[in-house]
Design an enzyme around this catalytic site. Sequence first.
Site, PDB file in Angstrom:
ATOM      1  N   LEU A 158      26.972 -12.873   5.759  1.00  0.00           N
ATOM      2  CA  LEU A 158      26.559 -14.237   6.060  1.00  0.00           C
ATOM      3  C   LEU A 158      27.787 -15.127   6.187  1.00  0.00           C
ATOM      4  O   LEU A 158      28.775 -14.955   5.460  1.00  0.00           O
ATOM      5  CB  LEU A 158      25.651 -14.767   4.949  1.00  0.00           C
ATOM      6  CG  LEU A 158      24.398 -13.944   4.651  1.00  0.00           C
ATOM      7  CD1 LEU A 158      23.471 -14.733   3.738  1.00  0.00           C
ATOM      8  CD2 LEU A 158      23.677 -13.527   5.918  1.00  0.00           C
ATOM      9  N   GLY A 201      25.905  -9.393   3.784  1.00  0.00           N
ATOM     10  CA  GLY A 201      24.926  -9.442   4.875  1.00  0.00           C
ATOM     11  C   GLY A 201      25.176  -8.374   5.933  1.00  0.00           C
ATOM     12  O   GLY A 201      24.238  -7.926   6.603  1.00  0.00           O
ATOM     13  N   ASN A 203      28.170  -7.170  -2.184  1.00  0.00           N
ATOM     14  CA  ASN A 203      29.147  -7.676  -3.147  1.00  0.00           C
ATOM     15  C   ASN A 203      28.869  -9.112  -3.591  1.00  0.00           C
ATOM     16  O   ASN A 203      29.757  -9.798  -4.092  1.00  0.00           O
ATOM     17  CB  ASN A 203      30.547  -7.601  -2.528  1.00  0.00           C
ATOM     18  CG  ASN A 203      30.669  -8.443  -1.264  1.00  0.00           C
ATOM     19  OD1 ASN A 203      29.741  -8.487  -0.459  1.00  0.00           O
ATOM     20  ND2 ASN A 203      31.791  -9.105  -1.081  1.00  0.00           N
ATOM     21  N   GLU A 204      27.629  -9.576  -3.407  1.00  0.00           N
ATOM     22  CA  GLU A 204      27.308 -10.986  -3.656  1.00  0.00           C
ATOM     23  C   GLU A 204      27.787 -11.496  -5.014  1.00  0.00           C
ATOM     24  O   GLU A 204      28.296 -12.609  -5.110  1.00  0.00           O
ATOM     25  CB  GLU A 204      25.794 -11.223  -3.528  1.00  0.00           C
ATOM     26  CG  GLU A 204      25.297 -11.383  -2.110  1.00  0.00           C
ATOM     27  CD  GLU A 204      25.179 -10.074  -1.348  1.00  0.00           C
ATOM     28  OE1 GLU A 204      25.509  -9.004  -1.908  1.00  0.00           O
ATOM     29  OE2 GLU A 204      24.745 -10.115  -0.189  1.00  0.00           O
TER      30      GLU A 204
HETATM   31  C1  LIG Z   1      22.215 -15.385  -1.535  1.00  0.00           C
HETATM   32  C2  LIG Z   1      23.240 -15.204  -0.453  1.00  0.00           C
HETATM   33  C3  LIG Z   1      23.540 -13.815  -0.075  1.00  0.00           C
HETATM   34  C4  LIG Z   1      24.828 -13.741   0.622  1.00  0.00           C
HETATM   35  C5  LIG Z   1      25.155 -12.805   1.445  1.00  0.00           C
HETATM   36  C6  LIG Z   1      26.449 -12.769   2.164  1.00  0.00           C
HETATM   37  O1  LIG Z   1      26.577 -12.097   3.130  1.00  0.00           O
HETATM   38  S1  LIG Z   1      27.750 -13.733   1.585  1.00  0.00           S
HETATM   39  C7  LIG Z   1      29.188 -13.283   2.544  1.00  0.00           C
HETATM   40  C8  LIG Z   1      29.974 -12.254   1.819  1.00  0.00           C
HETATM   41  N1  LIG Z   1      31.039 -11.760   2.633  1.00  0.00           N
HETATM   42  C9  LIG Z   1      32.200 -11.359   2.137  1.00  0.00           C
HETATM   43  O2  LIG Z   1      32.404 -11.379   0.952  1.00  0.00           O
HETATM   44  C10 LIG Z   1      33.232 -10.883   3.110  1.00  0.00           C
HETATM   45  C11 LIG Z   1      34.450 -11.731   3.050  1.00  0.00           C
HETATM   46  N2  LIG Z   1      35.406 -11.317   4.051  1.00  0.00           N
HETATM   47  C12 LIG Z   1      36.264 -10.285   3.910  1.00  0.00           C
HETATM   48  O3  LIG Z   1      36.261  -9.592   2.909  1.00  0.00           O
HETATM   49  C13 LIG Z   1      37.236 -10.025   5.013  1.00  0.00           C
HETATM   50  O4  LIG Z   1      37.243 -11.163   5.854  1.00  0.00           O
HETATM   51  C14 LIG Z   1      36.886  -8.795   5.903  1.00  0.00           C
HETATM   52  C15 LIG Z   1      37.140  -7.526   5.076  1.00  0.00           C
HETATM   53  C16 LIG Z   1      35.451  -8.826   6.382  1.00  0.00           C
HETATM   54  C17 LIG Z   1      37.812  -8.795   7.127  1.00  0.00           C
HETATM   55  O5  LIG Z   1      39.134  -8.884   6.732  1.00  0.00           O
HETATM   56  P1  LIG Z   1      40.239  -9.356   7.785  1.00  0.00           P
HETATM   57  O6  LIG Z   1      41.548  -9.190   7.093  1.00  0.00           O
HETATM   58  O7  LIG Z   1      40.014  -8.648   9.096  1.00  0.00           O
HETATM   59  O8  LIG Z   1      39.909 -10.886   8.065  1.00  0.00           O
HETATM   60  P2  LIG Z   1      40.272 -12.147   7.111  1.00  0.00           P
HETATM   61  O9  LIG Z   1      39.868 -11.892   5.696  1.00  0.00           O
HETATM   62  O10 LIG Z   1      41.658 -12.549   7.387  1.00  0.00           O
HETATM   63  O11 LIG Z   1      39.240 -13.229   7.687  1.00  0.00           O
HETATM   64  C18 LIG Z   1      39.451 -13.846   8.943  1.00  0.00           C
HETATM   65  C19 LIG Z   1      38.856 -15.244   8.889  1.00  0.00           C
HETATM   66  O12 LIG Z   1      37.442 -15.125   8.720  1.00  0.00           O
HETATM   67  C20 LIG Z   1      37.041 -15.874   7.568  1.00  0.00           C
HETATM   68  N3  LIG Z   1      35.893 -15.163   6.960  1.00  0.00           N
HETATM   69  C21 LIG Z   1      35.856 -13.916   6.494  1.00  0.00           C
HETATM   70  N4  LIG Z   1      34.621 -13.611   6.062  1.00  0.00           N
HETATM   71  C22 LIG Z   1      33.868 -14.722   6.273  1.00  0.00           C
HETATM   72  C23 LIG Z   1      32.511 -15.022   6.032  1.00  0.00           C
HETATM   73  N5  LIG Z   1      31.654 -14.123   5.497  1.00  0.00           N
HETATM   74  N6  LIG Z   1      32.069 -16.224   6.374  1.00  0.00           N
HETATM   75  C24 LIG Z   1      32.884 -17.139   6.912  1.00  0.00           C
HETATM   76  N7  LIG Z   1      34.182 -16.897   7.156  1.00  0.00           N
HETATM   77  C25 LIG Z   1      34.672 -15.698   6.836  1.00  0.00           C
HETATM   78  C26 LIG Z   1      38.277 -15.891   6.676  1.00  0.00           C
HETATM   79  O13 LIG Z   1      38.207 -16.967   5.749  1.00  0.00           O
HETATM   80  C27 LIG Z   1      39.341 -16.069   7.704  1.00  0.00           C
HETATM   81  O14 LIG Z   1      39.335 -17.442   8.118  1.00  0.00           O
HETATM   82  P3  LIG Z   1      40.700 -18.198   8.548  1.00  0.00           P
HETATM   83  O15 LIG Z   1      41.605 -18.078   7.363  1.00  0.00           O
HETATM   84  O16 LIG Z   1      41.196 -17.430   9.736  1.00  0.00           O
HETATM   85  O17 LIG Z   1      40.249 -19.583   8.861  1.00  0.00           O
END
Ligand SMILES: CCC/C=C/C(=O)SCCNC(=O)CCNC(=O)[C@H](O)C(C)(C)COP(=O)([O-])OP(=O)([O-])OC[C@H]1O[C@@H](n2cnc3c(N)ncnc32)[C@H](O)[C@@H]1OP(=O)([O-])[O-]
Length: 365
Positions: A171, A216, A240-241
């Site tokens: 998400l 998500g 990993n929420e």
């Molecule tokens: C009840 C609710 C339930 C929730 C469910 C969910 O899904 S919660 C979601 C749980 N999701 C996670 O925990 C996943 C979190 N993300 C990651 O772990 C890593 O981004 C990756 C492994 C997906 C990719 O690694 P990589 O080295 O290739 O890429 P990078 O890390 O350099 O990111 C590039 C840019 O994208 C940005 N951005 C990233 N993700 C999101 C996002 N979801 N959203 C928005 N933005 C996001 C990041 O800040 C960065 O922005 P900047 O600085 O350019 O402005």
Amino acid sequence: MANVLRNSAKFGFSGVLSQLSIHSRHGRECVSPCFSLQQRNNSTSPKIKVDLDNSTGVAVLRMQSPPVNSLSLDFLTEFCINLEKLEMDKSCRGLIITSVSTHTHTHTDTDTVTQSHKTMIHTITPPVCVVSQTLSKVSSTGLDIITLPVCVCVCVCLVSQTLSKVFSAGLDIMEMYGKSPERCGEFWKAVQEMWLKLYGSNMATIAAINGSSPAGGCLMSIGCDYRIMADNPRYSIGLNETQLGIVAPFWFKDTLVNTVGNRAAELSLELGLLYSAPDALKIGLVDQLVPEDQVLSTAQDTMSKWLAVPDHARQITKSMMRKQTIDKLLSNREADITNFVSFITKDSIQRSLRMYLEMLKSRKA
Ligand SMILES: CCC/C=C/C(=O)SCCNC(=O)CCNC(=O)[C@H](O)C(C)(C)COP(=O)([O-])OP(=O)([O-])OC[C@H]1O[C@@H](n2cnc3c(N)ncnc32)[C@H](O)[C@@H]1OP(=O)([O-])[O-]
């Protein structure tokens, strides 16, 4: 199948049968597909590209929303529209979901500005190429201020980052951070809709996971019937929420339990574990690992096995396995939205999300 499942509550199992026989696309006439390029239907929207091969009945849906295929409200809306179109297309029997492996997104825009007027271009991810009659400039910041001569027509050409490391980052956290309760509710409804459509799809669905797939992204994968993941040590998958200080709702949990069993789901959810590809295979979170360049071709080969089973038999069986889980959300949809909105807008949760976003950005720096 979502409709079939809804109706089945009314009609009982024979109701499911008759509904499915109406909706069944091919009945017993199941021809093992060969993946030729004949009669290909294409549909490309900004964030999603769909190729339907009419000769095989298999569509490939490629997510192409840089930088990380995060599931924003816009993305989810597009995803649901595409799914619905395929669901209604009688010639489509199978769906493979993947991320574009190397992605070049080109967008052109025009603007007219006056001399010395400074135009801020907001929506660019690097590398960026800005071209006009009098200006040619490359920016690495993605946020640039340019000064242009009188009434010049600016053509902005965007070439985005590749998406090669990510299936979907889950998400879009920005949809949950600093947003109004109304907007959060709208977003959550779209998340529900995506899952209902995918988990209840009549099509055979395969996730071709060619990159990391947290939260998500993992939900989308386990919403499919089968998962094939690239055997790449950089990639991980999981719900990993809790690592973000948030709680996966009951239907995320139910989908995971249905996939890996109660104990593995319990460990996985409470610790917010992200699994390497081999570990994901070990607990059954994915079904198969293959070298990265074979993810899509393996998904296509596998799909031919799924489509060799008569549609109606596969669909009824899928319905039996998933109906209870789907019905649980259908009968609690509004309460689930209310619950999400009141949870996500809490100050403490907003603080957790801000810290997580900062962590993501600092990790990058
Ligand atoms: C009840 C609710 C339930 C929730 C469910 C969910 O899904 S919660 C979601 C749980 N999701 C996670 O925990 C996943 C979190 N993300 C990651 O772990 C890593 O981004 C990756 C492994 C997906 C990719 O690694 P990589 O080295 O290739 O890429 P990078 O890390 O350099 O990111 C590039 C840019 O994208 C940005 N951005 C990233 N993700 C999101 C996002 N979801 N959203 C928005 N933005 C996001 C990041 O800040 C960065 O922005 P900047 O600085 O350019 O402005």
